[in-house]
Motif scaffolding. Structure first.
Motif, PDB file in Angstrom:
ATOM      1  N   SER A   1       0.829  -1.201   0.000  1.00 26.21           N
ATOM      2  CA  SER A   1       0.000   0.000   0.000  1.00 26.21           C
ATOM      3  C   SER A   1       0.867   1.257   0.000  1.00 26.21           C
ATOM      4  CB  SER A   1      -0.877  -0.034   1.258  1.00 26.21           C
ATOM      5  OG  SER A   1      -1.342   1.242   1.587  1.00 26.21           O
ATOM      6  N   ALA A   2       0.543   2.205  -0.880  1.00 28.60           N
ATOM      7  CA  ALA A   2       1.325   3.450  -0.921  1.00 28.60           C
ATOM      8  C   ALA A   2       1.171   4.230   0.379  1.00 28.60           C
ATOM      9  CB  ALA A   2       0.888   4.300  -2.112  1.00 28.60           C
ATOM     10  N   ARG A  59      -4.481  -3.505  -6.709  1.00 32.80           N
ATOM     11  CA  ARG A  59      -4.516  -3.010  -8.103  1.00 32.80           C
ATOM     12  C   ARG A  59      -5.573  -1.918  -8.183  1.00 32.80           C
ATOM     13  NH1 ARG A  59      -1.055  -3.662 -12.527  1.00 32.80           N
ATOM     14  NH2 ARG A  59       0.566  -4.848 -11.480  1.00 32.80           N
ATOM     15  N   TYR A  60      -5.720  -1.325  -9.309  1.00 34.89           N
ATOM     16  CA  TYR A  60      -6.741  -0.288  -9.555  1.00 34.89           C
ATOM     17  C   TYR A  60      -6.578   0.895  -8.589  1.00 34.89           C
ATOM     18  CZ  TYR A  60      -8.571  -4.526 -11.730  1.00 34.89           C
ATOM     19  OH  TYR A  60      -8.689  -5.675 -12.422  1.00 34.89           O
ATOM     20  N   ILE A 105       2.174  -2.047   4.148  1.00 34.11           N
ATOM     21  CA  ILE A 105       3.578  -1.657   3.945  1.00 34.11           C
ATOM     22  C   ILE A 105       3.757  -1.011   2.574  1.00 34.11           C
ATOM     23  CG2 ILE A 105       5.952  -2.497   3.717  1.00 34.11           C
ATOM     24  CD1 ILE A 105       5.401  -4.514   5.868  1.00 34.11           C
ATOM     25  N   TYR A 111       6.059   6.774  -3.682  1.00 31.11           N
ATOM     26  CA  TYR A 111       5.655   6.897  -5.088  1.00 31.11           C
ATOM     27  C   TYR A 111       4.533   5.889  -5.290  1.00 31.11           C
ATOM     28  CZ  TYR A 111       9.249   3.320  -4.719  1.00 31.11           C
ATOM     29  OH  TYR A 111      10.003   2.268  -4.271  1.00 31.11           O
TER      30      TYR A 111
END
Ligand code: SAM
Length: 233
Positions: free
Chosen positions: A88-89, A114-115, A131, A136
């Motif tokens: 996960s960003a 995704r998505y 994490i 980015y």
């Protein structure tokens, strides 16, 4: 140690684990990496895994049922006893300390988003930790999962020489000192004399100075962290 990776693009993992150290670790049964296609638990005739977001907005959201079903069918009773990590960003930044912590686990599940992302209920009720591998945004979590598996696997005893691990960047909170190998002169560039001296204590001192200076120049934040840590001891 076993990794269970959940993805809608299993093909992405052909490659990263099929060469070099990870490949040898798998062959030596030091690590077992299982890739699971979430789509096998997709919804309806088309095995759909995503839907439009409630409340509107761009993109699609990975739906909860295929993820819960997929992870549940693989982990069974082990669910609730082991880390289920979501790439996960917005997760905790992945560090060597986290890699070390995770390398002590017997089994880890990693979910690849995704998505636009994943239904919040998966994050709230299935995932134990989110994490991020950096500030980015990737198109999906597969490369992040491969990065984590790589960094964790090389810490598993027997995968690589423990002496190599001891002196690496981030292990002691510093970046690593410079390396040189033969020839000792190349295009007029020479190897520092101290490395040819055979004087182990002086070489160790030189390497420590180089590591400290490099860290000061490139990552002063790491030096600050190290100093705080030493003060707390
Ligand atoms: N809309 C999301 C956001 O703003 O955070 C980004 C979604 S991204 C296009 C799709 C998936 O890629 C995410 O669900 C996550 O699993 C993965 N991902 C993206 N950036 C990542 C990063 N820096 N570290 C780990 N996973 C990442």
């Amino acid at each position: 140690m076993r990794f269970d990776i959940f993805t809608i693009f299993p093909g992405i993992f052909q490659g990263p684990f099929d060469e070099s150290i990870i490949k040898r670790a798998i062959a030596a049964e030091l690590v077992d990496i299982q890739i699971h296609d979430i789509r096998e638990h997709g919804m309806g005739r088309h095995r759909s895994v995503d839907d439009t977001p409630y409340g509107g907005g761009p993109g699609m959201v990975m739906a909860a049922p295929p993820l819960f079903d997929s992870v549940g069918s693989v982990l069974g009773d082990a669910l609730g006893t082991l880390p289920v990590i979501l790439t996960s960003a917005s997760g905790d930044p992945f560090t060597q300390v986290i890699a070390e912590e995770l390398s002590l686990e017997p089994r880890i599940a990693i979910l690849c988003g995704r998505y636009e992302g994943i239904d919040q209920r998966v994050r709230d009720h299935l995932v134990t930790r989110e994490i991020s591998i950096g500030d980015y945004v990737l198109t999906g979590g597969e490369l992040a999962a491969a990065v984590m598996v790589d960094a964790i696997t090389r810490l598993i005893p027997g995968v690589i020489d423990s002496e190599s691990l001891a002196e690496e960047s981030h292990t002691a909170g510093l970046l690593e000192y410079p390396h040189y190998t033969r020839p000792n002169e190349y295009r007029g560039w020479t190897v520092p004399d101290i490395l040819l001296s055979g004087h182990h204590a002086k070489i160790a001192e030189w390497r420590m100075k180089q590591a400290t200076e490099l860290t000061r120049q490139r990552r002063p934040d790491l030096l600050d962290k190290l100093n705080h840590h030493l003060k707390d001891l």
